[in-house]
Design a protein around this motif. Structure first.
Motif, PDB file in Angstrom:
ATOM      1  N   ARG A  42       0.853  -1.188   0.000  1.00 48.46           N
ATOM      2  CA  ARG A  42       0.000   0.000   0.000  1.00 48.46           C
ATOM      3  C   ARG A  42       0.890   1.239   0.000  1.00 48.46           C
ATOM      4  O   ARG A  42       1.944   1.246   0.640  1.00 48.46           O
ATOM      5  N   ILE A  43       0.479   2.250  -0.733  1.00 48.88           N
ATOM      6  CA  ILE A  43       1.236   3.502  -0.775  1.00 48.88           C
ATOM      7  C   ILE A  43       0.258   4.656  -0.571  1.00 48.88           C
ATOM      8  O   ILE A  43      -0.762   4.731  -1.260  1.00 48.88           O
ATOM      9  N   GLY A  44       0.561   5.523   0.397  1.00 52.38           N
ATOM     10  CA  GLY A  44      -0.327   6.646   0.636  1.00 52.38           C
ATOM     11  C   GLY A  44       0.386   7.734   1.419  1.00 52.38           C
ATOM     12  O   GLY A  44       1.562   7.611   1.732  1.00 52.38           O
ATOM     13  N   VAL A  45      -0.321   8.785   1.731  1.00 50.44           N
ATOM     14  CA  VAL A  45       0.245   9.842   2.562  1.00 50.44           C
ATOM     15  C   VAL A  45      -0.347   9.674   3.972  1.00 50.44           C
ATOM     16  O   VAL A  45       0.317   9.166   4.879  1.00 50.44           O
ATOM     17  N   SER A  46      -1.611  10.022   4.143  1.00 50.40           N
ATOM     18  CA  SER A  46      -2.257   9.781   5.438  1.00 50.40           C
ATOM     19  C   SER A  46      -2.785   8.356   5.467  1.00 50.40           C
ATOM     20  O   SER A  46      -3.297   7.853   4.480  1.00 50.40           O
ATOM     21  N   GLY A  47      -2.650   7.697   6.610  1.00 51.95           N
ATOM     22  CA  GLY A  47      -3.176   6.344   6.738  1.00 51.95           C
ATOM     23  C   GLY A  47      -4.698   6.356   6.814  1.00 51.95           C
ATOM     24  O   GLY A  47      -5.299   7.376   7.188  1.00 51.95           O
ATOM     25  N   PRO A  48      -5.338   5.244   6.459  1.00 51.56           N
ATOM     26  CA  PRO A  48      -6.799   5.178   6.472  1.00 51.56           C
ATOM     27  C   PRO A  48      -7.409   5.554   7.838  1.00 51.56           C
ATOM     28  O   PRO A  48      -8.392   6.298   7.878  1.00 51.56           O
ATOM     29  N   GLU A  49      -6.805   5.067   8.921  1.00 51.61           N
ATOM     30  CA  GLU A  49      -7.369   5.359  10.242  1.00 51.61           C
ATOM     31  C   GLU A  49      -7.310   6.845  10.551  1.00 51.61           C
ATOM     32  O   GLU A  49      -8.237   7.410  11.139  1.00 51.61           O
ATOM     33  N   VAL A  50      -6.206   7.469  10.151  1.00 51.00           N
ATOM     34  CA  VAL A  50      -6.036   8.899  10.420  1.00 51.00           C
ATOM     35  C   VAL A  50      -7.085   9.708   9.664  1.00 51.00           C
ATOM     36  O   VAL A  50      -7.671  10.658  10.199  1.00 51.00           O
ATOM     37  N   ILE A  51      -7.341   9.341   8.411  1.00 56.23           N
ATOM     38  CA  ILE A  51      -8.347  10.057   7.622  1.00 56.23           C
ATOM     39  C   ILE A  51      -9.722   9.852   8.245  1.00 56.23           C
ATOM     40  O   ILE A  51     -10.510  10.801   8.356  1.00 56.23           O
ATOM     41  N   GLU A  52     -10.000   8.626   8.675  1.00 51.27           N
ATOM     42  CA  GLU A  52     -11.305   8.377   9.285  1.00 51.27           C
ATOM     43  C   GLU A  52     -11.473   9.194  10.560  1.00 51.27           C
ATOM     44  O   GLU A  52     -12.517   9.806  10.782  1.00 51.27           O
ATOM     45  N   THR A  53     -10.405   9.232  11.394  1.00 48.06           N
ATOM     46  CA  THR A  53     -10.467   9.993  12.638  1.00 48.06           C
ATOM     47  C   THR A  53     -10.715  11.475  12.375  1.00 48.06           C
ATOM     48  O   THR A  53     -11.481  12.129  13.080  1.00 48.06           O
ATOM     49  N   ASN A  54     -10.065  11.992  11.331  1.00 47.36           N
ATOM     50  CA  ASN A  54     -10.161  13.422  11.054  1.00 47.36           C
ATOM     51  C   ASN A  54     -11.384  13.835  10.254  1.00 47.36           C
ATOM     52  O   ASN A  54     -11.908  14.931  10.435  1.00 47.36           O
ATOM     53  N   LYS A  55     -11.809  12.939   9.337  1.00 46.50           N
ATOM     54  CA  LYS A  55     -12.871  13.340   8.418  1.00 46.50           C
ATOM     55  C   LYS A  55     -14.142  12.522   8.539  1.00 46.50           C
ATOM     56  O   LYS A  55     -15.135  12.812   7.866  1.00 46.50           O
ATOM     57  N   GLY A  56     -14.106  11.474   9.350  1.00 45.06           N
ATOM     58  CA  GLY A  56     -15.322  10.689   9.551  1.00 45.06           C
ATOM     59  C   GLY A  56     -15.370   9.429   8.709  1.00 45.06           C
ATOM     60  O   GLY A  56     -14.723   9.333   7.676  1.00 45.06           O
ATOM     61  N   VAL A  57     -16.174   8.484   9.156  1.00 45.74           N
ATOM     62  CA  VAL A  57     -16.242   7.183   8.498  1.00 45.74           C
ATOM     63  C   VAL A  57     -16.914   7.280   7.130  1.00 45.74           C
ATOM     64  O   VAL A  57     -16.666   6.454   6.253  1.00 45.74           O
ATOM     65  N   GLU A  58     -17.749   8.288   6.927  1.00 50.42           N
ATOM     66  CA  GLU A  58     -18.376   8.489   5.611  1.00 50.42           C
ATOM     67  C   GLU A  58     -17.314   8.789   4.560  1.00 50.42           C
ATOM     68  O   GLU A  58     -17.417   8.379   3.412  1.00 50.42           O
ATOM     69  N   GLU A  59     -16.313   9.532   4.968  1.00 52.34           N
ATOM     70  CA  GLU A  59     -15.242   9.910   4.049  1.00 52.34           C
ATOM     71  C   GLU A  59     -14.332   8.713   3.786  1.00 52.34           C
ATOM     72  O   GLU A  59     -13.904   8.499   2.656  1.00 52.34           O
ATOM     73  N   TYR A  60     -14.044   7.943   4.821  1.00 47.92           N
ATOM     74  CA  TYR A  60     -13.115   6.816   4.672  1.00 47.92           C
ATOM     75  C   TYR A  60     -13.378   5.822   5.787  1.00 47.92           C
ATOM     76  O   TYR A  60     -13.092   6.084   6.943  1.00 47.92           O
ATOM     77  N   ASP A  61     -13.941   4.660   5.440  1.00 48.72           N
ATOM     78  CA  ASP A  61     -14.164   3.602   6.414  1.00 48.72           C
ATOM     79  C   ASP A  61     -12.909   2.735   6.433  1.00 48.72           C
ATOM     80  O   ASP A  61     -12.726   1.863   5.579  1.00 48.72           O
ATOM     81  N   SER A  62     -12.054   2.973   7.405  1.00 46.58           N
ATOM     82  CA  SER A  62     -10.749   2.305   7.424  1.00 46.58           C
ATOM     83  C   SER A  62     -10.867   0.815   7.702  1.00 46.58           C
ATOM     84  O   SER A  62      -9.907   0.069   7.516  1.00 46.58           O
ATOM     85  N   ARG A  63     -12.046   0.363   8.134  1.00 46.21           N
ATOM     86  CA  ARG A  63     -12.190  -1.069   8.382  1.00 46.21           C
ATOM     87  C   ARG A  63     -12.740  -1.808   7.164  1.00 46.21           C
ATOM     88  O   ARG A  63     -12.836  -3.026   7.183  1.00 46.21           O
ATOM     89  N   ASP A  64     -13.062  -1.086   6.121  1.00 43.07           N
ATOM     90  CA  ASP A  64     -13.536  -1.697   4.882  1.00 43.07           C
ATOM     91  C   ASP A  64     -12.300  -2.043   4.049  1.00 43.07           C
ATOM     92  O   ASP A  64     -11.777  -1.209   3.309  1.00 43.07           O
ATOM     93  N   LYS A  65     -11.832  -3.289   4.179  1.00 45.79           N
ATOM     94  CA  LYS A  65     -10.574  -3.676   3.558  1.00 45.79           C
ATOM     95  C   LYS A  65     -10.589  -3.504   2.041  1.00 45.79           C
ATOM     96  O   LYS A  65      -9.614  -3.055   1.444  1.00 45.79           O
ATOM     97  N   ALA A  66     -11.698  -3.862   1.435  1.00 49.36           N
ATOM     98  CA  ALA A  66     -11.774  -3.733  -0.024  1.00 49.36           C
ATOM     99  C   ALA A  66     -11.638  -2.267  -0.435  1.00 49.36           C
ATOM    100  O   ALA A  66     -10.965  -1.934  -1.413  1.00 49.36           O
ATOM    101  N   LEU A  67     -12.267  -1.385   0.335  1.00 46.58           N
ATOM    102  CA  LEU A  67     -12.166   0.043   0.037  1.00 46.58           C
ATOM    103  C   LEU A  67     -10.725   0.514   0.185  1.00 46.58           C
ATOM    104  O   LEU A  67     -10.181   1.194  -0.685  1.00 46.58           O
TER     105      LEU A  67
END
Lengths: 103, 308, 247
Positions: free
Chosen positions: B179-204
């Motif tokens: 995986r390659i990214g800047v902010s991690g999925p959990e960090v985005i979810e914490t900051n922007k909400g699960v609607e923006e990024y559900d970090s537990r949705d592995k396929a997503l």
């Protein structure tokens, strides 16, 4: 952080040609072990750096058992512990010794 | 010479330690380590936090050969503190790239086995600077003809400063698990909400930052399965096509990235992006095996370029 | 200081620098010496995502293509990289890496680059902008942070009060301009009471493509070992080939 130091005299010097080996990683439930063939005769030293306090007796028992089983004479063994269980520590020590015994 | 428990050729890259990856990647017996663990160059800062240290601070550097070609190598240990950049681990990477930059007699290819969540928070400022110094050294080295090839396939991925480092490399190799990214999925979810990024949705998560998406949009140049052999073959192939960095390279990259922004900027998910890019059946991508996926990637125009 | 105040003091004779609605700074101005300077940046504490990179990198590349050594000033007041699924999906690491590469290449081609931090600056965007310059200076009141304290506390599982205690004796992890000075990231803190155009000239005179930040960090004691380790790697690498080790 706690540092534990154990000095032993093994039955005999460990065979093999390797001068050093490293095994494992410092992670939760794991540990890394650095083995160096730098001591004279059958001397063996084991130094452990660990963040978990209160297990001195367990470490001592693991090291004593390992020394009597493997006879790692001549080895200085240094451990960075990430919180490994005694059986994991024992296994890694044995694996490390096996690496050092290779020609 | 350091060696770890044996790695088989088809052993998993994902499950391996940094040392096992180097053993599986390089020609047998060719690896010689710089600043090895016996030198005990450890973090001066972790004890302040009562945290265990690693003899190599989580980065293994040295030289070896890959298919007979001399290379410099650096491998991050993703299992130690998440493979993060600390003062020592960062300086080892910086020193290696500067060495290649400054000494033409050294191998002019560096294999960077990235496996890192970014900077080590306990040493955040030092880690951040190490990344900045590394990126500068990589660009200067590449301008002088050094090829820097990123290999991404570990559990920590390449996030934060590691993601940006991948963005400065000559070529990038990725596996499905990488995986390659800047902010991690959990960090985005914490900051922007699960609607923006559900970090537990592995396929997503994999559709956003996983290896297959990265390969299809052209952020990675090669895709491999999760084996030592796979990374070895891909690294060798990329070695052969790396070119020095110059103004034209970045002008082409500018055009490529502007084009992507224009054409994919309105897409809401990866499937929409892939449709725009010409993938016939986006929903089948996740299930494609390695060979079929590689064939698909080669057919997508924007996925294949040398503008990096 | 506000951006307008900064620009007014940097370029008292006037300038052609504009800020877009999204917060992207582009344009050019004339130095105290009379020579041109290209100006880019991120304003108003906005986040830098894929969209913002395009116009900023475009201008850097225009400058880099000219053979005239025009310097580039990067003004930084950003909350960090844009946090969003779609920007990540579209390859945010590549975009931020691209902007950094453009600035680094411009430097390599002879254009001195200078970052001026006058607001926030964090992680990804910080790496791609402020830290990709030859020299980074800051105005007092700038708040550079790799990560905010509450997040550091959450991840390290230490109380913020404990972290603040620790931060008194080490510059290595906590947010703050002082720490960035001690670790070698920020070369100098400007004096807002004095004209900025003269301070710009001094900074440009000191700028170079040689990265001295680790050496500076060692001198200032904020980063005690990085410089020496990087050098040691080089010595070991060349020594192993039997070459004369670099001094």
């Amino acid at each position: 952080m706690l540092t534990l130091d154990y000095s032993h005299t093994a039955d005999h010097r460990l065979g093999g040609a390797r001068s050093q080996a490293i095994i494992g990683v410092v992670a939760s439930g794991n540990l890394e072990i650095l083995l160096e063939r730098v001591l004279p005769g059958a001397a063996c030293e084991v130094q452990i750096a660990t963040p978990v306090k209160g297990y001195d007796a367990t470490w001592e028992a693991v090291v004593t058992e390992f020394v009597s089983r493997s006879s790692p004479g001549g080895l200085r063994i240094s451990i960075n512990d990430g919180g490994a269980r005694p059986d994991t520590a024992y296994l890694r020590l044995m694996q490390g010794c096996a690496l050092m015994e290779r020609s | 010479m350091m060696q770890d428990v044996a790695s088989r050729e088809n052993g998993s890259w994902l499950q391996a330690t940094a040392r096992q990856r180097l053993a599986g990647l390089l020609d047998p017996g060719s690896f010689a380590e710089f600043i090895g663990p016996e030198q005990r160059v450890e973090s001066p800062h972790l004890p302040i936090f009562d945290l265990p240290r690693a003899f190599d601070d989580g980065v293994v550097i040295g030289r070896g050969t890959l298919g007979g070609v001399a290379v410099l190598v650096a491998a991050q240990e993703g299992q130690f503190m998440g493979g993060t950049f600390g003062e020592v681990s960062g300086a080892k990477l910086v020193g290696l790239v500067r060495a290649a930059r400054d000494h033409k007699q050294l191998p002019q290819t560096i294999l960077l086995l990235l496996d890192s969540g970014g900077v080590r928070l306990q040493e955040a400022n030092a880690g951040e600077l190490a990344v900045a110094e590394l990126m500068r050294a990589i660009v200067q080295a590449r301008c002088g003809g050094v090829a820097v090839i990123a290999l991404v396939g570990g559990k920590a991925g390449a996030f934060g400063g590691a993601g940006l480092t991948a963005g400065t490399c000559s070529r990038v190799v990725v596996s499905e698990q990488g995986r390659i990214g800047v902010s991690g999925p959990e960090v985005i979810e914490t900051n922007k909400g699960v609607e923006e990024y559900d970090s537990r949705d592995k396929a997503l998560v994999w559709s956003v930052c996983g290896g297959k998406n990265r390969r299809l949009i052209g952020m990675a140049d090669a895709f491999t399965d999760d084996t030592m052999d796979g990374f070895r073959a891909a690294a060798q192939a990329q070695l052969a096509v790396s070119k020095p960095l110059d103004l034209r390279t970045l002008q082409h990259e500018q055009a490529r990235l502007a084009h992507r922004e224009r054409t994919l900027g309105g897409c809401n998910d990866a499937a929409a992006m892939w449709t725009v890019m010409g993938v016939p059946d986006p929903d089948a991508v996740a299930g494609l095996d390695t060979l079929d996926f590689i064939t698909l990637a080669h057919s997508i125009k924007d996925a294949n370029h040398d503008a990096r | 200081m506000t951006l307008d105040e900064v620009l007014g003091s940097l370029f008292p004779a006037g300038h052609h620098v504009a800020v877009s609605a999204e917060g992207w700074i582009t344009g050019h101005a004339t130095r105290k010496t009379g020579g041109p300077v290209s100006v880019i940046g991120v304003a108003n504490g906005v986040a830098l995502g894929t969209a913002g990179v395009i116009p900023l990198a475009a201008q850097v590349l225009e400058v880099a293509a000219q053979d005239d050594r025009v310097p580039i000033l990067v003004l930084v007041d950003t909350q960090g990289q844009l946090m969003g699924r779609r920007d990540e999906m579209r390859g945010l690491p590549e975009y931020l890496g691209h902007l950094a590469k453009c600035l680094l290449l411009a430097s390599h081609l002879g254009h001195r680059t200078i970052g001026l931090e006058y607001g926030k600056a964090a992680a990804g965007a910080f790496l791609a902008t402020a830290l990709a310059t030859d020299i980074l200076v800051a105005l007092p009141g700038a708040t550079p942070a790799v990560m905010d304290m509450p997040s550091i506390a959450r991840v390290t599982k230490l109380a913020e009060s404990r972290l603040r205690e620790l931060a008194k004796t080490t510059a290595v992890f906590a947010p703050g301009l002082d720490h960035m000075v001690f670790v070698g990231a920020v070369a100098a803190v400007w004096d807002p009471a004095k004209p900025l155009d003269e301070q710009l000239e001094q900074a440009l005179a000191a700028a170079s493509p040689d990265d001295v930040r680790d050496v500076r960090g060692a001198e200032r004691k904020g980063r005690p070992v990085a410089a020496e380790i990087a050098k040691r790697v080089g010595a070991e690498a060349t020594g192993q080939f039997g070459l004369h080790a670099a001094a």
